[in-house]
Design a protein around this motif. Structure first.
Motif, PDB file in Angstrom:
ATOM      1  N   TYR A 251       8.765   3.217   0.675  1.00 42.04           N
ATOM      2  CA  TYR A 251       9.864   3.854  -0.032  1.00 42.04           C
ATOM      3  C   TYR A 251      11.021   4.132   0.930  1.00 42.04           C
ATOM      4  O   TYR A 251      10.811   4.527   2.074  1.00 42.04           O
ATOM      5  CB  TYR A 251       9.419   5.188  -0.628  1.00 42.04           C
ATOM      6  CG  TYR A 251       8.365   5.068  -1.687  1.00 42.04           C
ATOM      7  CD1 TYR A 251       7.012   5.124  -1.356  1.00 42.04           C
ATOM      8  CD2 TYR A 251       8.718   4.909  -3.032  1.00 42.04           C
ATOM      9  CE1 TYR A 251       6.038   5.021  -2.332  1.00 42.04           C
ATOM     10  CE2 TYR A 251       7.746   4.804  -4.009  1.00 42.04           C
ATOM     11  CZ  TYR A 251       6.405   4.855  -3.643  1.00 42.04           C
ATOM     12  OH  TYR A 251       5.441   4.756  -4.625  1.00 42.04           O
TER      13      TYR A 251
ATOM     14  N   ARG B 265      21.778   5.961  -4.559  1.00 35.15           N
ATOM     15  CA  ARG B 265      20.595   5.433  -5.258  1.00 35.15           C
ATOM     16  C   ARG B 265      20.013   4.313  -4.422  1.00 35.15           C
ATOM     17  O   ARG B 265      20.523   3.190  -4.458  1.00 35.15           O
ATOM     18  CB  ARG B 265      20.983   4.929  -6.632  1.00 35.15           C
ATOM     19  CG  ARG B 265      21.473   6.004  -7.587  1.00 35.15           C
ATOM     20  CD  ARG B 265      21.684   5.463  -8.977  1.00 35.15           C
ATOM     21  NE  ARG B 265      22.192   6.456  -9.901  1.00 35.15           N
ATOM     22  CZ  ARG B 265      23.467   6.757 -10.060  1.00 35.15           C
ATOM     23  NH1 ARG B 265      24.387   6.117  -9.339  1.00 35.15           N
ATOM     24  NH2 ARG B 265      23.844   7.674 -10.921  1.00 35.15           N
TER      25      ARG B 265
ATOM     26  N   GLN C  88      12.399   3.141  -5.718  1.00 42.00           N
ATOM     27  CA  GLN C  88      11.181   2.922  -6.489  1.00 42.00           C
ATOM     28  C   GLN C  88      10.054   2.356  -5.651  1.00 42.00           C
ATOM     29  O   GLN C  88       8.902   2.355  -6.099  1.00 42.00           O
ATOM     30  CB  GLN C  88      11.465   1.983  -7.657  1.00 42.00           C
ATOM     31  CG  GLN C  88      12.421   2.563  -8.686  1.00 42.00           C
ATOM     32  CD  GLN C  88      11.860   3.811  -9.326  1.00 42.00           C
ATOM     33  OE1 GLN C  88      10.754   3.810  -9.853  1.00 42.00           O
ATOM     34  NE2 GLN C  88      12.626   4.900  -9.280  1.00 42.00           N
TER      35      GLN C  88
END
Length: 123
Positions: free
Chosen positions: A95, A3, A115
């Protein structure tokens, strides 16, 4: 699975430098090639730079080559994008993305996305 979480964006003036960071959770960070992409208002997302899992291989978009440097510290699960000689046209949301194994420059090849972090370069 990783992540990515980006940080380091901000407002700078043309000619300034800025370093973005992307920290990714997961115990196999070095198995992932990491990429930086950006999206300016009303434009499509585009490739900026990528680095292989162990940091040996890199790739850059022509428009940032010589100004941006991608690097990584696998001990910290972090990839960096050092940006210098910034131009107003570098203004975008940046990003960070990850994919297993080899470097790719296509957006569709990356499975895990952060994000984004806003970079604004004033003239």
């Amino acid at each position: 699975q990783v992540r990515p979480v980006e940080s380091g964006g901000g407002l700078v003036q043309a000619g300034d430098s800025l370093t973005l960071s992307c920290t990714a959770s997961g115990r196999t960070f070095s198995s992932y090639a990491m990429g930086w992409f950006r999206q300016a208002p009303l434009k499509e997302r585009e490739f900026v730079a990528a680095i292989s899992g162990i940091g040996v291989g890199t790739a850059y978009a022509d428009i940032v080559k010589g100004r941006f440097t991608i690097s990584r510290d696998n001990a910290k699960n972090t990839v960096y994008l050092q940006m210098s000689s910034l131009k107003p046209e570098d203004t975008a949301v940046y990003y960070c993305a990850a994919r297993l194994r080899t470097i790719r420059t296509q957006i569709s090849e990356y499975n895990y996305w952060g994000q984004g972090t806003q970079v604004t370069v004033s003239s």
